[in-house]
Design a protein around this motif. Structure first.
Motif, PDB file in Angstrom:
ATOM      1  N   VAL A  79       0.837  -1.205   0.000  1.00 46.15           N
ATOM      2  CA  VAL A  79       0.000   0.000   0.000  1.00 46.15           C
ATOM      3  C   VAL A  79       0.871   1.254   0.000  1.00 46.15           C
ATOM      4  O   VAL A  79       0.574   2.231  -0.694  1.00 46.15           O
ATOM      5  CB  VAL A  79      -0.954  -0.004   1.212  1.00 46.15           C
ATOM      6  CG1 VAL A  79      -1.651   1.348   1.356  1.00 46.15           C
ATOM      7  CG2 VAL A  79      -1.993  -1.108   1.069  1.00 46.15           C
ATOM      8  N   GLU A  80       1.952   1.217   0.762  1.00 49.72           N
ATOM      9  CA  GLU A  80       2.870   2.365   0.783  1.00 49.72           C
ATOM     10  C   GLU A  80       3.388   2.682  -0.612  1.00 49.72           C
ATOM     11  O   GLU A  80       3.422   3.841  -1.031  1.00 49.72           O
ATOM     12  CB  GLU A  80       4.050   2.079   1.714  1.00 49.72           C
ATOM     13  CG  GLU A  80       5.077   3.204   1.734  1.00 49.72           C
ATOM     14  CD  GLU A  80       6.336   2.844   2.504  1.00 49.72           C
ATOM     15  OE1 GLU A  80       7.333   3.570   2.378  1.00 49.72           O
ATOM     16  OE2 GLU A  80       6.324   1.826   3.224  1.00 49.72           O
ATOM     17  N   GLU A  81       3.789   1.634  -1.342  1.00 47.98           N
ATOM     18  CA  GLU A  81       4.314   1.857  -2.691  1.00 47.98           C
ATOM     19  C   GLU A  81       3.252   2.425  -3.619  1.00 47.98           C
ATOM     20  O   GLU A  81       3.544   3.246  -4.481  1.00 47.98           O
ATOM     21  CB  GLU A  81       4.854   0.541  -3.266  1.00 47.98           C
ATOM     22  CG  GLU A  81       5.965  -0.099  -2.470  1.00 47.98           C
ATOM     23  CD  GLU A  81       7.059   0.871  -2.120  1.00 47.98           C
ATOM     24  OE1 GLU A  81       7.389   1.726  -2.969  1.00 47.98           O
ATOM     25  OE2 GLU A  81       7.580   0.794  -1.000  1.00 47.98           O
ATOM     26  N   GLU A  82       2.018   1.999  -3.414  1.00 48.94           N
ATOM     27  CA  GLU A  82       0.933   2.441  -4.287  1.00 48.94           C
ATOM     28  C   GLU A  82       0.566   3.907  -4.053  1.00 48.94           C
ATOM     29  O   GLU A  82       0.209   4.626  -4.994  1.00 48.94           O
ATOM     30  CB  GLU A  82      -0.294   1.549  -4.070  1.00 48.94           C
ATOM     31  CG  GLU A  82      -1.507   1.918  -4.905  1.00 48.94           C
ATOM     32  CD  GLU A  82      -1.283   1.748  -6.403  1.00 48.94           C
ATOM     33  OE1 GLU A  82      -2.040   2.354  -7.186  1.00 48.94           O
ATOM     34  OE2 GLU A  82      -0.349   1.010  -6.806  1.00 48.94           O
ATOM     35  N   ILE A  83       0.647   4.367  -2.817  1.00 47.02           N
ATOM     36  CA  ILE A  83       0.176   5.727  -2.505  1.00 47.02           C
ATOM     37  C   ILE A  83       1.312   6.706  -2.211  1.00 47.02           C
ATOM     38  O   ILE A  83       1.047   7.863  -1.872  1.00 47.02           O
ATOM     39  CB  ILE A  83      -0.793   5.709  -1.305  1.00 47.02           C
ATOM     40  CG1 ILE A  83      -0.065   5.273  -0.031  1.00 47.02           C
ATOM     41  CG2 ILE A  83      -1.990   4.818  -1.592  1.00 47.02           C
ATOM     42  CD1 ILE A  83      -0.919   5.369   1.214  1.00 47.02           C
TER      43      ILE A  83
END
Length: 227
Positions: free
Chosen positions: A84-88
């Protein structure tokens, strides 16, 4: 780091897009409320996923990661947070105007294991850690505060203007500063000196008192959410 094909498929299957905006808003709220320099974005995501609104999504995402990769159950929750961190990451960076520091070092053994397995499984392509608040020098920080807070800017200008007028009437910068900082009064029967005392005292104390009262609200650690 960016999300790879398998990572995007897993996020889609877990229903990430439905909660994307809510997750970002909650992260920004947490960072704005207490995101001091050095706060790990991934830790903030972990805290967010413990909340009732997101806990089911987090569990589902971790389960899918476990099923579709070689990441075991014990590490799947952390992998979910990292995905999720990489996505946002770009969204957070844009909201905080680039104030997101990226580091490739300082990872734990477990983090390295998760990152390597995730890379092999095509969840993401390269390992990066992110922290809130890119460090600024003093001049940049002062400039940013003045640029973003009009009331502070006008108050400081007003205070210094009074000090300048006091210095002109005293014919001494030193006396104006002494009056402004200490409220020391220079005795004189001259109306000009009396006015200089008043202006110097007002100018100095407006600045000192205002900055003291408002420092928690204007410090970088408590920066406001900006869209």
């Amino acid at each position: 780091m960016s999300v790879e094909s398998v990572g995007k498929e897993i996020l889609k299957e877990a229903g990430f897009e439905r909660l994307r905006e809510a997750i970002i808003e909650e992260l920004v709220r947490k960072i704005s409320r207490g995101g001091c320099y050095g706060a790990d974005i991934r830790k903030i995501i972990e805290e967010t996923f413990k909340e009732e609104e997101f806990v089911n999504f987090a569990r589902k995402l971790a389960r899918i990661i476990e099923e579709k990769t070689k990441i075991d159950r014990e590490k799947s929750n952390k992998a979910a947070c990292q995905l999720v961190e990489e996505e946002i990451a770009d969204d957070i960076k844009n909201i905080f105007h680039g104030q997101l520091e990226e580091r490739r070092n300082g990872k734990s053994k477990e983090e390295k294991q998760i990152e390597n397995i995730g890379k092999e499984s095509k969840l993401w392509d390269e390992a990066t850690k992110r922290f809130v608040g890119k460090k600024q020098n003093v001049i940049e920080l002062i400039a940013e505060i003045f640029r973003e807070h009009c009331l502070i800017r006008y108050t400081i200008i007003a205070g210094f203007s009074l000090l300048i007028l006091s210095a002109i009437l005293f014919n001494s910068i030193y006396k104006a500063i002494v009056v402004g900082l200490t409220l020391t009064i220079f005795s004189s029967n001259s109306l000009k000196i009396k006015i200089a005392n008043v202006l110097g005292g007002l100018g100095g104390n407006i600045n000192i008192f205002y900055l003291y009262i408002n420092s928690p609200a204007i410090c970088f650690n408590g920066r406001k959410k900006r869209n």
